[in-house]
Design a protein around this motif. Structure first.
Motif, mmCIF file in Angstrom:
data_model
loop_
_atom_site.group_PDB
_atom_site.id
_atom_site.type_symbol
_atom_site.label_atom_id
_atom_site.label_comp_id
_atom_site.label_asym_id
_atom_site.label_seq_id
_atom_site.Cartn_x
_atom_site.Cartn_y
_atom_site.Cartn_z
ATOM 1 N N ASP A 1 0.829 -1.209 0.000
ATOM 2 C CA ASP A 1 0.000 0.000 0.000
ATOM 3 C C ASP A 1 0.861 1.255 0.000
ATOM 4 O OD1 ASP A 1 -2.287 -1.568 0.031
ATOM 5 O OD2 ASP A 1 -2.372 -1.631 2.231
ATOM 6 N N CYS A 2 1.934 1.251 0.755
ATOM 7 C CA CYS A 2 2.820 2.413 0.822
ATOM 8 C C CYS A 2 3.919 2.379 -0.229
ATOM 9 C CB CYS A 2 3.458 2.509 2.209
ATOM 10 S SG CYS A 2 2.270 2.727 3.554
ATOM 11 N N SER A 3 4.064 1.236 -0.923
ATOM 12 C CA SER A 3 5.152 1.058 -1.903
ATOM 13 C C SER A 3 6.493 1.364 -1.249
ATOM 14 C CB SER A 3 4.929 1.949 -3.131
ATOM 15 O OG SER A 3 3.732 1.610 -3.774
ATOM 16 N N GLN A 4 6.754 0.678 -0.121
ATOM 17 C CA GLN A 4 7.929 0.999 0.686
ATOM 18 C C GLN A 4 8.450 -0.261 1.359
ATOM 19 O OE1 GLN A 4 7.130 3.561 4.018
ATOM 20 N NE2 GLN A 4 9.105 4.591 3.810
ATOM 21 N N SER A 5 9.789 -0.389 1.395
ATOM 22 C CA SER A 5 10.403 -1.496 2.127
ATOM 23 C C SER A 5 10.370 -1.194 3.631
ATOM 24 C CB SER A 5 11.838 -1.712 1.667
ATOM 25 O OG SER A 5 11.874 -1.986 0.279
ATOM 26 N N CYS A 6 10.288 -2.256 4.453
ATOM 27 C CA CYS A 6 10.206 -2.053 5.898
ATOM 28 C C CYS A 6 10.797 -3.284 6.605
ATOM 29 C CB CYS A 6 8.777 -1.798 6.348
ATOM 30 S SG CYS A 6 7.631 -3.131 5.928
ATOM 31 N N CYS A 7 11.032 -3.104 7.893
ATOM 32 C CA CYS A 7 11.527 -4.200 8.716
ATOM 33 C C CYS A 7 10.380 -4.799 9.518
ATOM 34 C CB CYS A 7 12.649 -3.706 9.628
ATOM 35 S SG CYS A 7 12.096 -2.460 10.809
ATOM 36 N N THR A 8 10.692 -5.765 10.357
ATOM 37 C CA THR A 8 9.633 -6.428 11.133
ATOM 38 C C THR A 8 9.013 -5.495 12.153
ATOM 39 O OG1 THR A 8 11.370 -7.266 12.597
ATOM 40 C CG2 THR A 8 10.649 -8.698 10.796
ATOM 41 N N LYS A 9 9.796 -4.536 12.683
ATOM 42 C CA LYS A 9 9.241 -3.596 13.651
ATOM 43 C C LYS A 9 8.376 -2.541 12.976
ATOM 44 C CE LYS A 9 12.904 -4.049 17.132
ATOM 45 N NZ LYS A 9 13.924 -3.329 17.932
ATOM 46 N N CYS A 10 8.734 -2.188 11.747
ATOM 47 C CA CYS A 10 7.914 -1.203 11.020
ATOM 48 C C CYS A 10 6.521 -1.740 10.741
ATOM 49 C CB CYS A 10 8.583 -0.827 9.698
ATOM 50 S SG CYS A 10 10.126 0.079 9.889
ATOM 51 N N LYS A 11 6.397 -3.073 10.669
ATOM 52 C CA LYS A 11 5.103 -3.687 10.375
ATOM 53 C C LYS A 11 4.075 -3.344 11.431
ATOM 54 C CE LYS A 11 3.013 -8.204 9.454
ATOM 55 N NZ LYS A 11 3.263 -9.654 9.331
ATOM 56 N N SER A 12 4.508 -3.190 12.683
ATOM 57 C CA SER A 12 3.574 -2.903 13.782
ATOM 58 C C SER A 12 3.321 -1.414 13.955
ATOM 59 C CB SER A 12 4.124 -3.486 15.086
ATOM 60 O OG SER A 12 5.405 -2.933 15.382
ATOM 61 N N MET A 13 3.927 -0.559 13.150
ATOM 62 C CA MET A 13 3.715 0.884 13.276
ATOM 63 C C MET A 13 2.329 1.275 12.775
ATOM 64 S SD MET A 13 7.434 2.341 12.073
ATOM 65 C CE MET A 13 6.836 4.025 12.209
ATOM 66 N N GLU A 14 1.866 2.428 13.257
ATOM 67 C CA GLU A 14 0.532 2.912 12.914
ATOM 68 C C GLU A 14 0.396 3.164 11.409
ATOM 69 O OE1 GLU A 14 -3.377 3.951 13.442
ATOM 70 O OE2 GLU A 14 -1.988 3.113 14.939
ATOM 71 N N CYS A 15 1.487 3.602 10.792
ATOM 72 C CA CYS A 15 1.408 3.947 9.360
ATOM 73 C C CYS A 15 1.227 2.729 8.475
ATOM 74 C CB CYS A 15 2.647 4.728 8.946
ATOM 75 S SG CYS A 15 4.183 3.813 9.145
ATOM 76 N N HIS A 16 1.546 1.529 8.942
ATOM 77 C CA HIS A 16 1.400 0.312 8.139
ATOM 78 C C HIS A 16 0.282 -0.593 8.661
ATOM 79 C CE1 HIS A 16 4.978 1.161 5.841
ATOM 80 N NE2 HIS A 16 5.702 1.305 6.964
ATOM 81 N N ARG A 17 -0.533 -0.103 9.580
ATOM 82 C CA ARG A 17 -1.593 -0.934 10.154
ATOM 83 C C ARG A 17 -2.648 -1.241 9.084
ATOM 84 N NH1 ARG A 17 -2.578 -1.860 15.353
ATOM 85 N NH2 ARG A 17 -1.261 -0.093 15.931
ATOM 86 N N GLY A 18 -2.984 -2.536 8.949
ATOM 87 C CA GLY A 18 -3.993 -2.954 7.976
ATOM 88 C C GLY A 18 -3.504 -2.995 6.543
ATOM 89 N N HIS A 19 -2.229 -2.724 6.289
ATOM 90 C CA HIS A 19 -1.704 -2.733 4.924
ATOM 91 C C HIS A 19 -1.279 -4.147 4.526
ATOM 92 C CE1 HIS A 19 -0.606 1.837 4.829
ATOM 93 N NE2 HIS A 19 -1.888 1.606 5.127
ATOM 94 N N SER A 20 -1.127 -4.349 3.228
ATOM 95 C CA SER A 20 -0.679 -5.637 2.695
ATOM 96 C C SER A 20 0.839 -5.693 2.759
ATOM 97 C CB SER A 20 -1.178 -5.812 1.254
ATOM 98 O OG SER A 20 -0.670 -6.997 0.693
ATOM 99 N N ILE A 21 1.385 -6.562 3.623
ATOM 100 C CA ILE A 21 2.825 -6.700 3.816
ATOM 101 C C ILE A 21 3.261 -8.039 3.251
ATOM 102 C CG2 ILE A 21 4.702 -6.651 5.474
ATOM 103 C CD1 ILE A 21 3.168 -4.050 5.368
ATOM 104 N N ILE A 22 4.246 -8.018 2.350
ATOM 105 C CA ILE A 22 4.745 -9.248 1.727
ATOM 106 C C ILE A 22 6.261 -9.271 1.878
ATOM 107 C CG2 ILE A 22 2.828 -9.397 0.094
ATOM 108 C CD1 ILE A 22 4.652 -8.210 -2.027
ATOM 109 N N LEU A 23 6.852 -10.441 1.542
ATOM 110 C CA LEU A 23 8.301 -10.560 1.595
ATOM 111 C C LEU A 23 8.944 -9.680 0.527
ATOM 112 C CD1 LEU A 23 8.691 -14.406 2.128
ATOM 113 C CD2 LEU A 23 8.928 -12.613 3.851
ATOM 114 N N ILE A 24 10.108 -9.165 0.844
ATOM 115 C CA ILE A 24 10.761 -8.237 -0.078
ATOM 116 C C ILE A 24 11.198 -8.940 -1.355
ATOM 117 C CG2 ILE A 24 13.091 -8.535 0.859
ATOM 118 C CD1 ILE A 24 13.402 -5.463 0.532
#
Length: 643
Positions: A235-258
């Motif tokens: 959704d954000c078109s952005q790479s992230c780490c495992t801790k970023c996944k729990s941030m408010e900005c990525h809540r409910g977004h589709s997270i897949i492996l890089i």
């Protein structure tokens, strides 16, 4: 405007702040005084140079400057491109509408001005560096807090080159970014998805109100959590780490492996690239077609322009020929009358001179003595009597002004024709005069009504016809007949076709029903088809009209006329109600036939023909029931012109 000018403006606006600073006392030397004056002079020159190098549209330094036909300079993109309308551009400085034949691509690029701007920017950078090096430690400690306060107040563009940052003109609340005028046009276009963004005046609190932006370094680690980037937020078109996944900005977004994101995006990018390549080929083809269309359009306009000039030149040549004719005729009349009247004046002058000489001699003789007087008196008296008679016989000859009344010209009608000049329009729908159409065993004669308007110009007719059998098979035959107007009728103000148009269609089948329709055309276009006319040819021996005959041996040819002989009009009775018409046209040209009624005469002379031209003649005999017979066709040639 650059940073130095912004700093000067800020210092002028905050004079109270500068006056409140307790500056250390330093002796002012003459050198410093001269430097201060030089600095003020350089600043004024710099401000003037900035104005001269600014585009009058975007108020920025020129980028790819081009010069207009009015000698003013604009940025090519996007300033000049937005002002272009086809091949016209209205200069924003002088408001002059300039025509550019080759479009914006044909306008010359001002390379000298572009080089001056480059050197100007380089001088700015060098001046800033020298200023920073030459500043003293004491001044640096004192001015540094002020500079920091000044740097916080102006809002600079976040997208300009770091060495040439400009003042921000707009800020986007959705992008959390500030833009100068140029970067706003290039980086924030007014289309989706940017069209729904909220644009405000420049603000300094945009970055502070937003959540810290997570980025990654070249080492592949998250800049916020210093962990390896193993995930990707679709959704954000952005790479992230495992801790970023729990941030408010990525809540409910589709997270897949890089790795999956990399494979998917690479496939999508390759597909998009292939599609773009195909579309680029389409754009190239379309661009070539559009350029060809533009070239064809310009060539067509040039041809029309040449045609208009040619016709107007021919018209003016005719007017000039008429003017020369009228003036030459008047000059001839003047020369003849002037010679006669000058001879009369000379004769009267001779009589006047002779009588005055005798009169003076007689007065002198009266003063002489008696012997001399008597010796000359008798002969002088006879001469005086003769001179008196000559003087009495002198009469002034009145000029024949009445004959000049026939030399008056009146071009009111021609002026009206010139005022009514207009573009050629397509002809109106031709009308088939069914009451005058006739048929024989293998021929049908179509009669078209003459156009009523002088502006209805017809170059040719197209006759479409088919039999009943051809109609069922959807087969149609077409015959094209030329229609050449007579220029003499046009000169008299008459319609181009003041008589009915007669068209012969022969070699048809006997006793067969045919369907006919006619259309007219000229250089401006084609008319709609006329109403369909149904006609049935006669069966063998069904016609009661005798076949006319032209006796070619009794015909006579002249330079501009031909006399045709036929006894057929007198071989019939009045009760038969048969009318005969002489039809003629130039040989070898598919033209409409011209028609002349014979009125029962055996011979008829056709006038108005061209010399040394072969003409085809035929006689048509018809009755009120629509039956006809065609005579034998003969070809006669007019005599050549004798010089």
């Amino acid at each position: 405007m650059d940073d130095s000018v912004d700093l000067a403006l800020y210092m002028n606006n905050n004079a109270a702040l500068w006056s409140s600073i307790d500056w250390p006392a330093q002796p002012a030397t003459s050198h410093q005084s001269k430097s201060c004056k030089s600095s003020n002079s350089n600043r004024n020159i710099k401000m003037d140079v900035d104005d001269d190098l600014q585009c009058p549209v975007c108020l920025e330094l020129y980028s790819y400057p081009i010069i207009l036909p009015c000698s003013h300079v604009l940025c090519r993109e996007p300033c000049a491109e937005h002002l272009f309308d086809f091949n016209f551009i209205r200069c924003p400085v002088c408001r002059d509408n300039c025509y550019v034949s080759g479009g914006i691509s044909s306008l010359p690029r001002v390379l000298a001005l572009e080089n001056i701007i480059c050197r100007y920017k380089e001088d700015q950078r060098k001046g800033e560096k020298e200023k920073q090096k030459s500043s003293s430690p004491v001044e640096e400690n004192i001015v540094q807090p002020v500079i920091e306060e000044i740097a916080e107040s102006p809002i600079l563009c976040q997208h300009c080159d770091s060495s040439l940052k400009k003042l921000a003109k707009k800020s986007c609340l959705d992008c959390c970014s500030s833009y100068c005028s140029r970067c706003f046009r290039h980086s924030h276009p007014s289309r989706e998805p940017y069209s729904c963004h909220e644009i405000v005046e420049p603000r300094t609190d945009l970055i502070k109100k937003t959540e810290p932006i997570q980025t990654f370094t070249h080492s592949g680690k998250c800049s916020l959590h210093k962990e390896k980037l193993t995930l990707y937020c679709s959704d954000c078109s952005q790479s992230c780490c495992t801790k970023c996944k729990s941030m408010e900005c990525h809540r409910g977004h589709s997270i897949i492996l890089i790795e999956d994101a990399y494979s998917d995006l690479k496939i999508s990018l390759n597909n998009s690239l292939s599609k773009l390549d195909n579309n680029q080929a389409h754009v190239t083809t379309s661009l070539k077609c559009q350029r060809d269309n533009l070239k064809d359009m310009q060539q067509a306009i040039n041809r029309r322009r040449d045609e208009i000039n040619m016709h107007c030149d021919a018209l003016m040549a005719e007017i000039e020929n008429k003017r020369n004719f009228f003036l030459a005729d008047l000059e001839y009349e003047e020369r003849i009358r002037q010679n006669d009247m000058e001879d009369m004046v000379k004769a009267i002058e001779r009589i006047q001179g002779s009588s005055q000489a005798l009169q003076n001699f007689a007065k002198e003789l009266l003063k002489e003595n008696v012997p001399e007087f008597l010796e000359e008196a008798c002969s002088l008296n006879d001469k005086l009597l003769k001179a008196s008679i000559d003087c009495q016989s002198v009469q002034s000859q009145q000029s024949d002004l009445e004959s000049l009344a026939s030399k008056v010209v009146d071009f009111r009608k021609e002026k009206g024709v010139l005022r009514d000049l207009h573009y050629l329009s397509a002809p109106m729908t031709p009308i088939v005069d069914v009451s005058r159409c006739t048929r024989s065993e293998d021929c049908v004669v179509l009669v078209l009504s003459a156009p009523q308007s002088i502006h209805d110009v017809i170059d040719q007719y197209e006759i479409h016809y088919c039999s009943e059998e051809q109609k069922s098979l959807e087969i149609e035959e077409t015959v094209i007949v030329k229609n050449v107007p007579d220029d003499r009728l046009v000169a008299k103000g008459l319609p181009l076709n003041n008589a009915n148009v007669v068209i012969l269609l022969d070699n048809l089948c006997k006793g067969t029903t045919y369907y006919f329709c006619v259309s007219a055309s000229n250089l401006a276009g084609k008319s709609p088809n006329s109403e369909v006319v149904q006609c049935t040819t006669l069966m063998h021996s069904e016609s009661v009209i005798p076949v006319p005959v032209i006796v070619e041996s009794l015909c006579r040819q002249f330079t501009s006329s031909i006399q045709v002989y036929s006894s057929s009009p007198q071989d019939i009775t009045v009760d038969q109600q048969i009318s005969h018409f002489l039809l003629y046209r130039p040989l070898g040209q598919s033209r409409a036939w011209k028609t002349i009624p014979l009125y029962g005469r055996q011979d008829h002379r056709v006038f108005g023909l061209e010399s040394s031209i072969e003409y085809q003649f035929v006689i048509l005999g018809c009755n009120p029931r629509g039956e006809c017979q065609i005579s034998n066709k003969i070809v006669l040639q007019t005599e050549p012109t004798s010089y």
